[in-house]
Design an enzyme around this catalytic site. Structure first.
Site, PDB file in Angstrom:
ATOM      1  N   TYR A  65       0.838  -1.205   0.000  1.00 20.63           N
ATOM      2  CA  TYR A  65       0.000   0.000   0.000  1.00 20.63           C
ATOM      3  C   TYR A  65       0.876   1.259   0.000  1.00 20.63           C
ATOM      4  O   TYR A  65       0.628   2.196  -0.769  1.00 20.63           O
ATOM      5  CB  TYR A  65      -0.922   0.000   1.218  1.00 20.63           C
ATOM      6  CG  TYR A  65      -1.790   1.238   1.318  1.00 20.63           C
ATOM      7  CD1 TYR A  65      -2.944   1.354   0.535  1.00 20.63           C
ATOM      8  CD2 TYR A  65      -1.458   2.284   2.164  1.00 20.63           C
ATOM      9  CE1 TYR A  65      -3.735   2.486   0.608  1.00 20.63           C
ATOM     10  CE2 TYR A  65      -2.245   3.421   2.245  1.00 20.63           C
ATOM     11  CZ  TYR A  65      -3.389   3.516   1.467  1.00 20.63           C
ATOM     12  OH  TYR A  65      -4.168   4.639   1.540  1.00 20.63           O
ATOM     13  N   LYS A 102       1.003   4.252  -2.955  1.00 16.34           N
ATOM     14  CA  LYS A 102       0.708   5.661  -2.730  1.00 16.34           C
ATOM     15  C   LYS A 102       1.900   6.560  -3.069  1.00 16.34           C
ATOM     16  O   LYS A 102       1.722   7.724  -3.440  1.00 16.34           O
ATOM     17  CB  LYS A 102       0.220   5.876  -1.305  1.00 16.34           C
ATOM     18  CG  LYS A 102      -1.146   5.245  -1.065  1.00 16.34           C
ATOM     19  CD  LYS A 102      -2.156   5.773  -2.083  1.00 16.34           C
ATOM     20  CE  LYS A 102      -3.461   5.037  -2.115  1.00 16.34           C
ATOM     21  NZ  LYS A 102      -4.397   5.569  -3.139  1.00 16.34           N
TER      22      LYS A 102
END
Length: 262
Positions: free
Chosen positions: A153, A157
């Site tokens: 994750y 990002k």
């Protein structure tokens, strides 16, 4: 009045942004993963200017979403909001053989950016967790590394932030920015998230349709309508170009380029 497309707008921050923009008099095109998801939208679907249906984990369905939106006319702004979070316990394969998290969080916004008619404004949802992202660009699909949902994750990002800034550099006629919405109590963020949920969607809606000078920026990373510290590698041109090359390799689609101003 602006025409704005928002991915992942059936709940959470995407739905909140859609409501705010519709109430502000703008035309909003929604996105849902499936008709079943769209069926629960109720009044907001009736007030929207349209809806695109497609699972962003699939390249074919992502391309279909781009075509559906383009059929409604050119958008003034696109908010790339759709994403899955850091608590994924295992790597899940998509129909194209990619890691599910990478496909939705990174490959889909890249493909939509490449395939849709170019808007005036682009907004990419990042996260403060991007500061823990791995900039090596090794094994983005997690095929050889042991799966780590938090790291995957964070990486995604970082890539979203770098993509936003790369677009700002390569497409000088487009205002492209990344947003850190904060750790808010959405389905993704969890009930114990400490940031203000009421503020979580404001910056992206403002960047998409705001007309005050502070909203008319490009190549910025913002939190609550203010510039925020970004991991420096996200601004590095060599890293941005290497990321674009890797996304082209993974999707088979190249980002259309334009000449940079003298």
């Amino acid at each position: 009045m602006a025409r704005i497309f928002i991915t992942g707008s059936t709940d959470g921050l995407g739905l909140a942004a859609a409501r705010t923009l519709i109430e502000g008099g703008h035309e909003v095109v929604l996105h849902a993963r499936s008709e079943a998801r769209a069926a629960h939208l109720g009044d907001i679907r009736r007030r929207a200017s349209g809806i695109a249906i497609g699972d962003l984990s699939s390249a074919a369905e992502t391309e279909s979403v781009a075509a559906q939106v383009d059929a409604l006319g050119r958008m003034d702004a696109v908010i790339h909001n759709a994403g899955i979070g850091y608590r994924e316990p295992r790597r899940v394969d998509t129909v194209d053989g990619h890691a599910h998290l990478l496909a939705i969080n990174v490959l889909a916004p890249y493909l939509l950016t490449c395939r849709m008619q170019r808007p005036d404004r682009l907004v990419y949802l990042s996260s403060g967790m991007h500061r823990g992202g791995d900039s090596s660009l090794i094994d983005l699909d997690w095929t050889s590394r042991p799966w780590n949902g938090t790291q995957a994750y964070s990486d995604s990002k970082l890539f979203d932030a770098a993509l936003a800034l790369a677009i700002a550099r390569l497409w000088p006629d487009v205002r492209s920015n990344a947003v850190e919405p904060g750790w808010v109590a959405t389905k993704m963020g969890g009930s114990s998230a400490p940031d203000d949920l009421a503020q979580g969607h404001v910056t992206q809606a403002w960047l998409a349709a705001g007309d005050d000078p502070a909203a008319l920026v490009s190549g910025e990373y913002l939190y609550h309508r203010q510039p925020r510290r970004i991991l420096p590698i996200a601004r590095d041109r060599a890293f941005q170009d290497a990321l674009l090359d890797e996304l082209r390799r993974l999707t088979g689609v190249s980002l259309p380029r334009v000449a940079q101003p003298a």
